[in-house]
Each structure stands twice: as C-alpha cells, then as structure tokens.
Scaffold this active site. Structure first.
Site, PDB file in Angstrom:
ATOM      1  N   GLY A  29       1.004  -0.967  -0.115  1.00  0.00           N
ATOM      2  CA  GLY A  29       0.011   0.027  -0.171  1.00  0.00           C
ATOM      3  C   GLY A  29       0.985   1.346  -0.089  1.00  0.00           C
ATOM      4  O   GLY A  29       1.936   1.043   0.242  1.00  0.00           O
ATOM      5  N   SER A  30      -0.290   2.188  -0.459  1.00  0.00           N
ATOM      6  CA  SER A  30       1.186   3.518   0.020  1.00  0.00           C
ATOM      7  C   SER A  30      -0.097   5.003   0.588  1.00  0.00           C
ATOM      8  O   SER A  30      -1.413   4.725   0.339  1.00  0.00           O
ATOM      9  CB  SER A  30       1.333   3.397  -1.322  1.00  0.00           C
ATOM     10  N   GLY A  31       0.265   5.319   1.116  1.00  0.00           N
ATOM     11  CA  GLY A  31      -0.240   6.489   1.769  1.00  0.00           C
ATOM     12  C   GLY A  31       0.490   7.922   1.420  1.00  0.00           C
ATOM     13  O   GLY A  31       1.575   8.120   1.160  1.00  0.00           O
ATOM     14  N   ALA A  32      -0.084   8.807   2.610  1.00  0.00           N
ATOM     15  CA  ALA A  32       0.813  10.192   2.332  1.00  0.00           C
ATOM     16  C   ALA A  32       2.118  10.201   2.003  1.00  0.00           C
ATOM     17  O   ALA A  32       3.191  11.688   1.871  1.00  0.00           O
ATOM     18  CB  ALA A  32      -0.429  11.904   3.670  1.00  0.00           C
ATOM     19  N   GLN A  33       2.534   9.566   3.649  1.00  0.00           N
ATOM     20  CA  GLN A  33       3.752   9.470   3.757  1.00  0.00           C
ATOM     21  C   GLN A  33       4.838   8.671   3.098  1.00  0.00           C
ATOM     22  O   GLN A  33       5.882   8.503   3.267  1.00  0.00           O
ATOM     23  CB  GLN A  33       4.472   8.913   5.531  1.00  0.00           C
ATOM     24  N   GLY A  34       4.532   7.561   2.349  1.00  0.00           N
ATOM     25  CA  GLY A  34       5.072   6.765   1.414  1.00  0.00           C
ATOM     26  C   GLY A  34       4.662   5.583   1.147  1.00  0.00           C
ATOM     27  O   GLY A  34       3.299   5.242   0.858  1.00  0.00           O
ATOM     28  N   LYS A  51       7.166   0.085   6.587  1.00  0.00           N
ATOM     29  CA  LYS A  51       6.726   1.703   6.281  1.00  0.00           C
ATOM     30  C   LYS A  51       7.957   2.635   5.994  1.00  0.00           C
ATOM     31  O   LYS A  51       9.032   3.141   7.273  1.00  0.00           O
ATOM     32  CB  LYS A  51       5.810   2.231   6.917  1.00  0.00           C
ATOM     33  N   ASP A 147      -9.962  12.411  12.410  1.00  0.00           N
ATOM     34  CA  ASP A 147      -9.287  12.332  10.230  1.00  0.00           C
ATOM     35  C   ASP A 147      -9.531  10.226  10.857  1.00  0.00           C
ATOM     36  O   ASP A 147      -8.804  10.048   9.514  1.00  0.00           O
ATOM     37  CB  ASP A 147      -8.254  12.755  10.557  1.00  0.00           C
TER      38      ASP A 147
HETATM   39  P1  AMP Z   1      -0.557   4.661   5.344  1.00  0.00           P
HETATM   40  O1  AMP Z   1       0.821   5.171   4.624  1.00  0.00           O
HETATM   41  O2  AMP Z   1       0.320   4.166   7.056  1.00  0.00           O
HETATM   42  O3  AMP Z   1      -1.533   5.506   5.792  1.00  0.00           O
HETATM   43  O4  AMP Z   1      -0.756   3.489   5.016  1.00  0.00           O
HETATM   44  C1  AMP Z   1      -1.313   3.388   3.683  1.00  0.00           C
HETATM   45  C2  AMP Z   1      -1.669   1.625   3.310  1.00  0.00           C
HETATM   46  O5  AMP Z   1      -0.653   0.462   3.522  1.00  0.00           O
HETATM   47  C3  AMP Z   1      -2.852   1.520   4.193  1.00  0.00           C
HETATM   48  O6  AMP Z   1      -3.727   2.417   3.384  1.00  0.00           O
HETATM   49  C4  AMP Z   1      -2.531  -0.120   3.909  1.00  0.00           C
HETATM   50  O7  AMP Z   1      -3.344  -0.411   2.596  1.00  0.00           O
HETATM   51  C5  AMP Z   1      -1.406  -0.420   3.769  1.00  0.00           C
HETATM   52  N1  AMP Z   1      -0.869  -0.448   5.176  1.00  0.00           N
HETATM   53  C6  AMP Z   1      -0.487   0.220   6.343  1.00  0.00           C
HETATM   54  N2  AMP Z   1       0.249  -0.340   6.996  1.00  0.00           N
HETATM   55  C7  AMP Z   1      -0.202  -1.806   7.102  1.00  0.00           C
HETATM   56  C8  AMP Z   1       0.223  -2.820   7.997  1.00  0.00           C
HETATM   57  N3  AMP Z   1       0.616  -2.757   8.891  1.00  0.00           N
HETATM   58  N4  AMP Z   1      -0.423  -4.250   7.825  1.00  0.00           N
HETATM   59  C9  AMP Z   1      -0.919  -4.125   6.074  1.00  0.00           C
HETATM   60  N5  AMP Z   1      -1.271  -2.808   5.503  1.00  0.00           N
HETATM   61  C10 AMP Z   1      -0.697  -1.926   5.741  1.00  0.00           C
END
Ligand code: AMP
Length: 371
Positions: A29-34, A51, A147
């Site tokens: 996955g990916s989010g705002a931070q990477g 992460k 949020d």
């Molecule tokens: P984040 O950067 O924390 O916003 O995470 C982005 C995405 O990565 C999430 O929406 C999940 O799909 C995936 N993800 C983050 N942490 C986990 C984890 N501990 N286990 C499984 N997937 C994760």
C-alpha cells in the site's frame, strides 16, 4: 549500525534499504508518507509491515506527522491500535540521516477493500465495536483523532481490526502542502469542516460514516471540497437547527445560514431494509432495526445531540462483543500535546526525529536479538 547490516530492495519506483533480518519484501500500500511493504522478519519469525518515511523532516507537515506518529505509537498499547515492532534508519550518522523505517504488525487489507464486501451483521457490528474500542483507548491518552478513514484502518481475515494512524494534530497539520497525494475529507465531522471546537464524539461521526458506507456500499458524503462536503451532509441529514448555527463563528455562520435549506431524509429512507443482511441467528439484537438505530444516533450533525463513545459501545448492536479488557484496558501514558504546537525549523525536526530513532534503538537493543 554498519552498512553491511542492510539489504536494498527496489519496490516499484521506491528503494527500501532494510535490516537483513527482513526478507521477501513486497508492496502492500501507499499513503501520504510513502510506501508500505510486507516482509518476513527472520528474527521474530513473523510477517511484518515496513513503512518507509522518506526524509520525514523535509517540511513542517511531514516532520510533525512523522514525529507525532512515532511518539504516539510508542505510547499506545491496545489490540485495536497498530503496534510498533521496530524502528531503524540505514544512515549511520546525523549528517547522512535521510529515512526512517517503521516496522509494524502486518494485517491483510485496509478497510476500503472490506467495505465493498457483503458483510453480515456479526462482521459489521464487530468491526464497529473494534473501531470504538481503539478510539476509546486513544481518547484515554487525550488524543482525539478527527480524521479516521477506511484507508487508515486495517483488518485481518479473522475480522480483527487496527487503527493505523493518530489523526490531526491539535494545531497546524492542516497547513497547505504541495503533495500529489489527495487528502480524503469524506469522513470529517461537521465541527471539523466548519472549524468549531470539538469533543471526543467528533470521532463517532467518522465511525458512523464508515458504518453507513458498509451498509450502503458507497461513500455517505463524497464532497469534492469543504463546501461540497457540507452540502452533501445537509442534503442527506437536513439543515441543522438555529441552536447549532448560533455556535458557529460569524463568517462561517453567515455562509452556512445562507445555503439552501434541506429537510433531510429519515434513517428508514437512508438505510432501507433491503440494504441489510438477514438478521443474525446467534444474536437477537443484530438486525436492521438496531443497526439503523445506532446509525441514526451517530450521524447527527450537532455534536451535542450525537451519541458518545461510551453510549455507542453499550448500544445493543455493539454490546454483544463487550469485553472489559478491550473497552477499559489500562490507558496509555498521557500524550504531550507540546509536539502538536511545535513550529520549528527543518534542521531541528531532523535532530528531534533522529534522537527518537537512536533512543528507540538503545531501549530495544537487547530485545529479541537486537533492533
Ligand atoms: P499509511 O501510509 O499508514 O497511510 O498506509 C498506507 C496503506 O498501506 C494502508 O491504507 C494499507 O493499505 C497499507 N498498510 C499500512 N500499514 C499496514 C499494515 N500494518 N498491514 C497491512 N497493510 C498496511
């Protein structure tokens, strides 16, 4: 730590330089931070999520978020909040310091993926119960999330759920940021959108939106911006009463009072019987009427009239899962909101974050074969 303790993996466009104990990396996955990767930890002999925070001190917003996340993750201890297993940086000096890697328990999917599924009452109510327990734990440390959203909630096949992040800092964090990442605002409560004061039940709104989305199979209030977000809310729930309006700041009040008026829809119209699964065989309170009753109490624009976390946990649709340990477990140490108010230079953020990483490694050096 020396360089030969690390291996480099190319994950799409990203490069992960991780301790050799972590193998079999793949992106999840990916989010705002990477980017987040799944990996196997050969020391703990378990699957983990890693992460990568790339240059987390690059600007105020990134730095505060990374620091806050790190500090709170070390503080909390609840099965419905993600737990930190390790932290490291591949750079060996402060001058070279660039990236932080957070290692966490690995879950199977985020809630965006699960919301789409046809879930029975047991699963829906159990997921909502766990969100409430996790949020209550954060509240007990003085952290009000504001949020909560499906992309920041992760679940396992067995229906266990964990909250991934800790929401908005008390100040700033909302500041303008140049990022290609689109911030989801669909789940933000009216008091956040309208810039009012807030109480703990601000998080009930977000949980109500997620619960409603599970039932309806679509986002409840898919606003394109703050203004559209407010319009979507009043179209469905109706224009709030004048008592609510009187608590708004003058400029916001002027705007809100001059929007077209909407009568709103009843809970029966918003959540008709056909949207619900068949009633549970095992729990007589897990049925459409009870679910609708709870939704009606959660999705209330005026926070003074919205159900509290405590009341929601005790609602018949949720109480079936009640476990004293989960609901009233020991609170985390209090969170020092000083972090939230900090407005400091990038160089000082770099120093603070670096010190936290080093301190973590010292504290955990003797645990499970070293950090
Ligand atoms: P984040 O950067 O924390 O916003 O995470 C982005 C995405 O990565 C999430 O929406 C999940 O799909 C995936 N993800 C983050 N942490 C986990 C984890 N501990 N286990 C499984 N997937 C994760």
């Amino acid at each position: 730590m020396s360089q030969d303790e690390f291996d480099t993996h190319d994950i799409g466009d990203s490069r992960f330089t991780v301790l050799k104990r972590y193998t079999h990396l793949r992106s999840v996955g990916s989010g705002a931070q990477g980017i987040v990767c799944a990996a196997y930890d050969t020391v703990l002999k378990q699957h983990v999520a890693i992460k990568k925070l790339s240059r987390p001190f690059q600007n105020q917003t990134h730095a505060k978020r990374a620091y806050r996340e790190f500090v709170i993750m070390k503080l909390v201890n609840h099965k419905n909040i993600i737990q930190l297993l390790n932290v490291f940086t591949p750079q060996s000096t402060f001058e070279q310091f660039q990236d932080v890697y957070l290692v966490m328990e690995l879950m199977d999917a985020n809630l965006c993926q699960v919301i789409q599924m046809d879930l029975d009452h047991e699963r829906v109510s159990y997921l909502v119960y766990q969100m409430l327990c996790g949020i209550k734990h954060l509240h007990s440390a003085g952290i009000i999330h504001r949020d909560l959203k499906p992309s920041n909630i992760v679940v396992k096949q067995d229906c266990s759920l964990k909250i991934l992040d800790f929401g908005l800092a008390r100040t700033a964090g909302m500041a303008f940021m140049m990022t290609p990442y689109v911030v989801t605002r669909y789940y933000r409560a009216p008091e956040v959108i309208l810039g009012m004061g807030y109480e703990a039940n601000v998080d009930i709104w977000s949980i109500g939106c997620i619960f409603g989305e599970m039932v309806r199979g679509g986002v409840m209030f898919p606003g394109t911006d703050h203004i559209d977000q407010w319009t979507k809310i009043i179209e469905l729930l109706g224009t709030p009463c004048s008592d609510f309006m009187s608590r708004l700041q003058a400029t916001v009040r002027n705007y809100v009072e001059n929007r077209p008026k909407f009568p709103g829809h009843s809970a029966e119209q918003l959540f008709p019987d056909v949207l619900f699964p068949t009633p549970s065989q095992d729990h007589e309170t897990l049925n459409a009427n009870m679910a609708r009753d709870l939704l009606k109490r959660m999705l209330v624009i005026d926070p003074d009239k919205r159900i509290s976390v405590e009341e929601a946990i005790n609602h018949p649709y949720i109480r079936v899962w009640y476990d004293e340990e989960e609901v009233n477990g020991p609170p985390p140490g209090p969170y020092d909101h000083g972090v939230d108010e900090k407005e400091i230079s990038v160089e000082t953020w770099k120093d603070l974050i670096y010190k936290e990483v080093v301190a973590y490694q010292k504290e955990n050096a003797n645990v499970q074969g070293g950090a």
